[in-house]
Design an enzyme around this catalytic site. Sequence first.
Site, short mmCIF file in Angstrom:
data_model
loop_
_atom_site.label_atom_id
_atom_site.label_comp_id
_atom_site.label_asym_id
_atom_site.label_seq_id
_atom_site.Cartn_x
_atom_site.Cartn_y
_atom_site.Cartn_z
CE LYS A 115 -4.31 -1.93 1.08
NZ LYS A 115 -5.58 -2.01 1.73
CE LYS A 197 -5.41 -8.59 -1.97
NZ LYS A 197 -6.36 -8.36 -0.94
CE LYS A 200 -13.19 -3.93 0.06
NZ LYS A 200 -12.13 -4.19 1.03
#
Length: 334
Positions: A115, A197, A200
């Site tokens: 992130k 993966k 969102k």
Amino acid sequence: MLNGKKSLFSGMQATGTLHLGNYLGALKNWIELEDEYESFYCVVDMHSITVRQEPAELRRKARALLTLYIAAGLNPEKNCIYYQSHVPAHAELSWILNCYAYMGELSRMTQYKDKASKNENNINAGLFTYPVLMAADILLFQSDIVPVGDDQKQHIELTRDIAQRFNSIYGDVFTVPEPYIKKTGARIMSLQEPTKKMSKSDENLNASIFLLDDSDTIIRKFKRAVTDSDNEIRHSSDKPGISNLIEIYGIATGKSIAETEKEFEGKGYGEFKIAVGESVAAMLKPVQDRFYELEKDKAYIDSVIKNNAEKASYYANKTLRKVQKKIGFPERIR
Ligand code: AQP
């Protein structure tokens, strides 16, 4: 143990619309645990602000997520469903646990590294201490298990380390939780880059199936899913795209990998992709119908939010008071 039952905690971020990975890796599995465990399911809005959010959107998404928990089948009479920001004990315990977590271990968290690399202009301290807040979430409810997808394993390992460290100093304060990760659905992959993966935050909208996508959109996205070129429907590590679709189809229809391979023997990818899309659309339709119905019932959703925040606060405060006493904070004068 709470009320003579084992307990569990899990949550999801209100940062976007839930995708099929969130559903198959976590939410769908929660429902089968409701009789065995005293369960706490949180909309982790405090975690969401580690990445900048538009306030009105965050409020809207948090409510939609809570409603989706119920629409997916979680009964709010049996499961405590609430907003993290309504229970201040999360923040209070998180601060305490920050003093028992090490910079070194936090800097090894892959989600933080991932992130931080995606948000170079906002690598805030909250992004770094995110796993400590998650440890507080879990430990507040003396959770025995944490039902999550595979990507959260490392954070739960850290939660266990923090709990064991704390217990070794102060005695048996926290239950040391175990991850509860199902074999199937634990890591649903992107439809466009099947070695990554489903996420969102993926900017490519064709990479994810969102829980509120309509049937046509779902089928269209599966038709466009990236696969290899040999046209053989076989589960194998060198065929990540088709293997992902076989797993998704298996969960949606209840068929094993071998049954699916047999069913589609000699058939092409085109036909298989449509069948996967139709099975997923059929699995999600009842959840969607219930969601749109519940969304209209403002008073009911409001009552769930209020009552469950009170219940969660009651149990969370019990653990928090115990911790505060152990570490030497002065007793309150009542
Ligand atoms: N692809 C996935 N397959 C299986 N399970 C998954 N989970 C997330 N992605 C997959 C599980 O969903 C739950 C919700 O986690 P979250 O809201 O904290 O989101 P996240 O893990 O950070 O992943 P997202 O939803 O894809 O968001 P971004 O893009 O922000 O990383 C967890 O139990 C998680 O394991």
